[in-house]
Motif scaffolding. Structure first.
Motif, mmCIF file in Angstrom:
data_model
loop_
_atom_site.group_PDB
_atom_site.id
_atom_site.type_symbol
_atom_site.label_atom_id
_atom_site.label_comp_id
_atom_site.label_asym_id
_atom_site.label_seq_id
_atom_site.Cartn_x
_atom_site.Cartn_y
_atom_site.Cartn_z
ATOM 1 N N ALA A 160 -7.977 -7.665 13.263
ATOM 2 C CA ALA A 160 -9.312 -7.549 12.671
ATOM 3 C C ALA A 160 -9.348 -8.053 11.228
ATOM 4 N N GLY A 161 -8.181 -8.397 10.680
ATOM 5 C CA GLY A 161 -8.136 -8.863 9.301
ATOM 6 C C GLY A 161 -8.114 -7.754 8.279
ATOM 7 N N ASN A 162 -7.887 -6.513 8.729
ATOM 8 C CA ASN A 162 -7.775 -5.377 7.809
ATOM 9 C C ASN A 162 -6.334 -5.286 7.307
ATOM 10 N N ASP A 163 -5.971 -6.228 6.454
ATOM 11 C CA ASP A 163 -4.567 -6.360 6.070
ATOM 12 C C ASP A 163 -4.054 -5.169 5.268
ATOM 13 N N ASP A 164 -4.878 -4.590 4.419
ATOM 14 C CA ASP A 164 -4.422 -3.418 3.661
ATOM 15 C C ASP A 164 -4.087 -2.266 4.609
ATOM 16 N N GLU A 165 -4.926 -2.058 5.608
ATOM 17 C CA GLU A 165 -4.656 -1.011 6.599
ATOM 18 C C GLU A 165 -3.391 -1.324 7.376
ATOM 19 N N ALA A 166 -3.218 -2.573 7.766
ATOM 20 C CA ALA A 166 -2.021 -2.967 8.512
ATOM 21 C C ALA A 166 -0.764 -2.770 7.675
ATOM 22 N N ARG A 167 -0.851 -3.067 6.378
ATOM 23 C CA ARG A 167 0.323 -2.889 5.509
ATOM 24 C C ARG A 167 0.704 -1.413 5.385
ATOM 25 N N LEU A 168 -0.297 -0.520 5.404
ATOM 26 C CA LEU A 168 0.001 0.910 5.381
ATOM 27 C C LEU A 168 0.663 1.369 6.679
ATOM 28 N N LEU A 169 0.188 0.832 7.796
ATOM 29 C CA LEU A 169 0.696 1.244 9.102
ATOM 30 C C LEU A 169 2.065 0.650 9.419
ATOM 31 N N GLU A 214 5.183 -9.219 9.695
ATOM 32 C CA GLU A 214 5.509 -8.833 8.315
ATOM 33 C C GLU A 214 5.382 -10.022 7.371
ATOM 34 N N LYS A 215 5.940 -11.157 7.760
ATOM 35 C CA LYS A 215 5.892 -12.328 6.881
ATOM 36 C C LYS A 215 4.459 -12.781 6.635
ATOM 37 N N ASP A 216 3.599 -12.605 7.632
ATOM 38 C CA ASP A 216 2.208 -13.017 7.476
ATOM 39 C C ASP A 216 1.424 -12.045 6.605
ATOM 40 N N LEU A 217 1.797 -10.775 6.631
ATOM 41 C CA LEU A 217 1.118 -9.772 5.799
ATOM 42 C C LEU A 217 1.601 -9.783 4.354
ATOM 43 N N TRP A 218 2.849 -10.144 4.154
ATOM 44 C CA TRP A 218 3.424 -10.259 2.807
ATOM 45 C C TRP A 218 3.965 -11.683 2.654
ATOM 46 N N PRO A 219 3.084 -12.673 2.583
ATOM 47 C CA PRO A 219 3.539 -14.066 2.612
ATOM 48 C C PRO A 219 4.396 -14.415 1.401
ATOM 49 N N PRO A 220 5.368 -15.313 1.581
ATOM 50 C CA PRO A 220 6.202 -15.746 0.453
ATOM 51 C C PRO A 220 5.350 -16.368 -0.645
#
Length: 383
Positions: A160-169, A214-220
Motif C-alpha cells: 500500500a506504500g505505507n513505508d513507515d508502518e512497514a518499517r515498524l512491522l 528490507e533493501k527497498d524500505l531502507w534503500p542504499p
C-alpha cells in the motif's frame, strides 16, 4: 589411516556395546570425506574439520535427500566442530557446503543399522523428553501463527506504500521467525526463499523474502539503487506471504527429537555469533538487535524446556547456562531505547550502526561465553 578409511566405501563406525560412535569428516573445496559409510543406531558424533579455504557447513540429510536431520554451520577454515545426533536406523545422506551456497559437495549415502539397543530412553526420562518435545512443538506453532499474521500485515503495509508502518512491522514480525529459525531451516529451500541476504545468493538465484524488501524500505544512499516498481512490490510481498503460509502448513505435523531441540539451541546462538553480532544480517535496516533478541530468546526457551533432563545429567552446566543467559540479556538490554509495548510494535533497540566498537565487543564476549557451555548440551543430554 583415517583418510584411508574415509575413502573406503564399506567402512563402518559403531560399537557392540551401544557406546557413542565417533566419525570424522574432512571438508574441502570439492570433497566431503566421511570416515565411514555406516554406523550403528544411537548417539553418533561427527567430528568435522574444515581443510578448505572457505567457511563450510555439514549436513546429515534424511532419505529423501531434502529434509535436514541435523547440521553444523559456519565452520571456518582450519576449524573443527562436532555434530552429535541420536540416530535412528535408516538411510541418510551426508554433504558439505563450502562457501555455504549452492547444492554442496561430496553428497554420499550413509546407513544407520540397528544396534539392537533402543535409541529412545525409557521411563521417567522418556516422559521428560516427550514433554519437552510436546512443549517446544507448541511453542513453534505459536510463533509461526504470529509470524503469519504479522507477515500479512507487513506485506499489506508495504504494497500500500505505507513505508513507515512497514518499517515498524519489519523487525518485530521477524522476531517470530528468528526465535524458531532452526525449524524453518529444516524445510529445504524454503528458508533461503524467506531469509536469504543479497550476499547469500548463488549465481542466477532469484532474490525473494524479507531482505529483498528490507533493501527497498531502507534503500542504499548511493545513486545506483533502483526502487522496486509497484508491480514488483506486489510480487515480492505475495511471495513472502505464500512462503510463510507454506512454512505454517509444514510445521503443523513436524516431528522433533531430543537432539534436534538441543542442537537447535546451539544453532540459534551460532546465528547470533555469525550474523547478528557482526551487523551482517540487517545491513540496510540496522535492526540486528531485534534478530539478536529473537535468537537468544529461542535458544533459552529450548534450554529451559530441557531443564529437568539437563539438571539430572549435569546440574553445574545448567547453572552455568542460566548465569550466561542472564549476563547476555543484561548486556543486550543496555541498548534498548524503550520497553516494547504489549504488541511489541516499538523498535526498542538502537540501530546497529549506533553501537561503538566497545559495545560490539562486549556483546560478542557475552555471546562467546554462552556459546562454549551451550555447545556441550547435546552430548551431555545424550550421554
Amino acid at each position: 589411516m583415517l583418510l584411508a578409511t574415509a575413502c573406503t566405501p564399506n567402512a563402518s563406525a559403531g560399537s557392540s556395546d551401544g557406546a557413542s560412535a565417533g566419525l570424522t569428516v574432512t571438508s574441502t573445496t570439492d570433497e566431503c570425506a566421511v570416515s565411514a559409510a555406516t554406523a550403528e543406531s544411537g548417539p553418533l558424533t561427527f567430528a568435522i574439520t574444515n581443510a578448505g579455504d572457505q567457511v563450510t557447513e555439514f549436513y546429515l540429510l534424511a532419505e529423501d535427500g531434502l529434509r535436514i536431520v541435523s547440521e553444523v554451520e559456519n565452520i571456518g577454515p582450519g576449524i573443527s566442530r562436532d555434530l552429535v545426533v541420536n540416530a535412528q536406523p535408516g538411510s541418510y545422506y551426508t554433504v558439505c557446503k563450502p562457501g555455504m551456497v549452492g547444492d554442496g559437495v561430496g553428497r554420499a549415502g550413509f546407513t544407520v543399522t540397528d544396534s539392537g539397543t533402543a535409541v529412545a530412553p525409557s521411563g521417567d526420562e522418556q516422559a521428560q523428553i516427550d514433554a519437552a518435545v510436546t512443549n517446544y512443538r507448541a511453542y513453534v506453532k505459536d510463533q509461526v501463527d504470529q509470524l503469519v499474521t504479522g507477515t500479512d500485515d507487513f506485506a499489506a503495509a508495504y504494497t500500500a506504500g505505507n513505508d513507515d508502518e512497514a518499517r515498524l512491522l519489519y523487525p518485530t514480525t521477524r522476531m517470530h521467525f528468528e526465535r524458531v529459525e532452526p525449524v524453518a531451516e529444516s524445510f529445504g529451500d524454503l528458508d533461503p526463499r524467506l531469509d536469504n541476504r543479497e550476499a547469500d545468493l548463488a549465481e542466477g538465484e532469484e532474490w525473494t523474502g524479507w531482505h529483498r524488501i528490507e533493501k527497498d524500505l531502507w534503500p542504499p544512499a548511493d545513486a545506483g539503487y533502483t526502487p522496486l516498481t509497484q508491480a514488483e512490490r506486489e510480487a515480492v510481498a505475495a511471495q513472502l506471504v505464500a512462503d510463510t503460509a507454506t512454512l505454517h502448513a509444514g510445521i503443523q505435523d513436524i516431528e522433533l527429537s531430543l537432539d534436534q531441540l538441543a542442537n537447535g539451541a546451539i544453532a540459534l546462538m551460532d546465528e547470533v555469533a555469525n550474523g547478528k553480532v557482526t551487523g551482517e544480517e540487517e545491513i540496510w535496516s540496522g535492526t540486528d538487535l531485534w534478530d539478536f533478541q529473537g535468537n537468544v530468546e529461542g535458544a533459552r526457551v529450548l534450554v529451559d524446556g530441557l531443564r529437568d533432563l539437563l539438571e539430572a545429567k549435569d546440574p553445574d552446566l545448567a547453572t552455568t547456562l542460566d548465569a550466561d543467559f542472564d549476563a547476555l540479556a543484561a548486556e543486550l538490554g543496555e541498548h534498548r531505547t524503550s520497553a516494547p509495548d504489549a504488541a511489541q510494535r516499538d523498535i526498542a533497540y538502537v540501530s546497529y550502526g549506533e553501537l561503538s566498537p566497545e559495545d560490539v565487543k562486549a556483546l560478542s564476549d557475552r555471546v562467546n561465553a554462552l556459546s562454549e557451555p551451550l555447545s556441550r548440551i547435546t552430548a551431555t543430554l545424550l550421554g
